[in-house]
Scaffold this motif. Structure first.
Motif, PDB file in Angstrom:
ATOM      1  N   UNK A 232      -2.523   5.170  -8.023  1.00 46.11           N
ATOM      2  CA  UNK A 232      -3.292   3.820  -7.631  1.00 46.11           C
ATOM      3  C   UNK A 232      -3.203   3.624  -6.505  1.00 46.11           C
ATOM      4  N   UNK A 233      -2.426   4.214  -5.069  1.00 42.37           N
ATOM      5  CA  UNK A 233      -2.835   4.224  -3.928  1.00 42.37           C
ATOM      6  C   UNK A 233      -3.717   5.489  -3.502  1.00 42.37           C
ATOM      7  N   UNK A 234      -3.237   6.313  -4.383  1.00 41.64           N
ATOM      8  CA  UNK A 234      -4.086   7.237  -3.815  1.00 41.64           C
ATOM      9  C   UNK A 234      -5.240   7.194  -3.828  1.00 41.64           C
ATOM     10  N   UNK A 235      -5.563   6.722  -5.197  1.00 40.46           N
ATOM     11  CA  UNK A 235      -7.176   6.834  -5.744  1.00 40.46           C
ATOM     12  C   UNK A 235      -7.868   5.637  -4.939  1.00 40.46           C
ATOM     13  N   UNK A 236      -6.880   4.588  -4.241  1.00 42.49           N
ATOM     14  CA  UNK A 236      -7.813   3.910  -2.922  1.00 42.49           C
ATOM     15  C   UNK A 236      -8.302   4.481  -2.059  1.00 42.49           C
ATOM     16  N   UNK A 237      -6.678   5.353  -1.710  1.00 43.47           N
ATOM     17  CA  UNK A 237      -7.130   6.280  -0.356  1.00 43.47           C
ATOM     18  C   UNK A 237      -8.477   7.292  -0.381  1.00 43.47           C
ATOM     19  N   UNK A 238      -8.205   7.684  -1.626  1.00 45.85           N
ATOM     20  CA  UNK A 238      -9.459   8.703  -1.703  1.00 45.85           C
ATOM     21  C   UNK A 238     -10.779   8.116  -1.936  1.00 45.85           C
ATOM     22  N   UNK A 239     -11.108   6.482  -2.506  1.00 46.04           N
ATOM     23  CA  UNK A 239     -12.253   5.526  -2.603  1.00 46.04           C
ATOM     24  C   UNK A 239     -12.749   6.062  -1.480  1.00 46.04           C
ATOM     25  N   UNK A 240     -11.800   5.236  -0.322  1.00 45.15           N
ATOM     26  CA  UNK A 240     -12.479   4.735   1.031  1.00 45.15           C
ATOM     27  C   UNK A 240     -12.468   5.946   2.319  1.00 45.15           C
ATOM     28  N   UNK A 241     -11.482   6.591   1.825  1.00 52.94           N
ATOM     29  CA  UNK A 241     -11.686   8.207   2.113  1.00 52.94           C
ATOM     30  C   UNK A 241     -13.260   8.706   2.098  1.00 52.94           C
TER      31      UNK A 241
ATOM     32  N   UNK B  60       0.461  -2.516   0.760  1.00 49.87           N
ATOM     33  CA  UNK B  60       0.151  -1.442  -0.015  1.00 49.87           C
ATOM     34  C   UNK B  60       1.828  -1.565  -0.618  1.00 49.87           C
ATOM     35  N   UNK B  61       2.727  -1.278   0.447  1.00 53.19           N
ATOM     36  CA  UNK B  61       4.299  -1.981  -0.272  1.00 53.19           C
ATOM     37  C   UNK B  61       4.222  -3.017  -0.712  1.00 53.19           C
ATOM     38  N   UNK B  62       3.675  -3.918  -0.648  1.00 48.93           N
ATOM     39  CA  UNK B  62       4.648  -5.403  -0.584  1.00 48.93           C
ATOM     40  C   UNK B  62       3.568  -6.228  -1.703  1.00 48.93           C
TER      41      UNK B  62
ATOM     42  N   UNK C 217      -6.143  -6.312  -2.225  1.00 47.45           N
ATOM     43  CA  UNK C 217      -4.421  -6.435  -2.375  1.00 47.45           C
ATOM     44  C   UNK C 217      -4.206  -5.814  -1.349  1.00 47.45           C
ATOM     45  N   UNK C 218      -4.086  -4.594  -1.034  1.00 49.13           N
ATOM     46  CA  UNK C 218      -3.373  -3.809  -0.014  1.00 49.13           C
ATOM     47  C   UNK C 218      -3.886  -4.095   1.475  1.00 49.13           C
ATOM     48  N   UNK C 219      -5.206  -4.041   1.347  1.00 46.48           N
ATOM     49  CA  UNK C 219      -5.862  -4.383   2.811  1.00 46.48           C
ATOM     50  C   UNK C 219      -4.829  -5.816   3.167  1.00 46.48           C
ATOM     51  N   UNK C 220      -4.910  -6.783   2.199  1.00 46.04           N
ATOM     52  CA  UNK C 220      -4.080  -8.289   2.783  1.00 46.04           C
ATOM     53  C   UNK C 220      -3.363  -7.976   2.847  1.00 46.04           C
TER      54      UNK C 220
END
Length: 201
Positions: free
Chosen positions: A55-64, A26-28, A20-23
């Motif tokens: 959740x946003x931070x956890x997503x960034x950690x995952x891709x990081x 994140x804000x929307x 969702x965030x990628x498409x």
């Protein structure tokens, strides 16, 4: 039938959020939309994450983590230290281009402690990676550097600093657009070439 573990469900949530965030950005993206995608209740999401920011931070950690693994793989596989450093610029470009809608640069400005600590850890890991590459170059005779760790720290700090000095924007601006990001990458390449030339001298 296989019963999902807590970790498996958490990973499913993160995968759905990343999609969702990628498409859409994140804000929307709303928690309701992520819950709908997973056919679960919004309360189920809050069981794993206190809010969307977490959740946003956890997503960034995952891709990081995937980002660092790719850089570390490149560093280990490439025999030339100079080439490894240059290739990492390409990895960074591909990563930020792919995940531009995750609002990476907005996170850099977020004062929340979880973001601040996460970015601090990421920066230290990037310095360690560059230190290892420079040490490898010294060991092979490619570089002549007396203080690899200090040199790596200055290099990483300088590369990061170009995010704010190259574009004609302020710290309150949103993420870089494609043209501005391209300008940053080109400046990072030039700066790295200067560093590499100095380290070989």
């Amino acid at each position: 039938m296989h019963a999902e573990t807590k970790d498996e469900m958490r990973d499913k949530i993160l995968d759905a959020a990343l999609k969702r965030f990628t498409h859409f950005g994140a804000a929307k993206t709303t928690m309701n939309e992520i819950a709908d995608d997973l056919h679960c209740s919004k309360a189920s999401l809050y069981y794993y994450f206190p809010d969307k920011k977490a959740m946003h931070f956890a997503v960034l950690e995952k891709i990081g983590e995937a980002y660092f693994q790719e850089m570390e793989k490149e560093a280990a596989a490439t025999t030339s230290a100079a080439k490894a450093l240059l290739n990492i610029i390409g990895i960074r470009k591909a990563f930020i281009s792919k995940f531009s809608r995750l609002e990476l640069f907005k996170v850099l400005q977020d004062s929340a402690s979880m973001f601040h600590e996460g970015m601090k850890r990421a920066k230290l890991r990037e310095i360690e990676l560059h230190t290892d590459i420079i040490r490898k170059g010294v060991a092979s005779g490619e570089f002549k550097v007396k203080h690899p760790e200090q040199t790596a720290e200055i290099l990483v700090q300088a590369l990061m600093g170009l995010r704010y000095s190259v574009p004609d924007c302020t710290l309150n601006d949103s993420d870089l657009d494609e043209e501005m990001f391209g300008a940053v990458i080109e400046q990072q390449k030039l700066l790295l070439e200067i560093f590499i030339k100095a380290m070989k001298a």
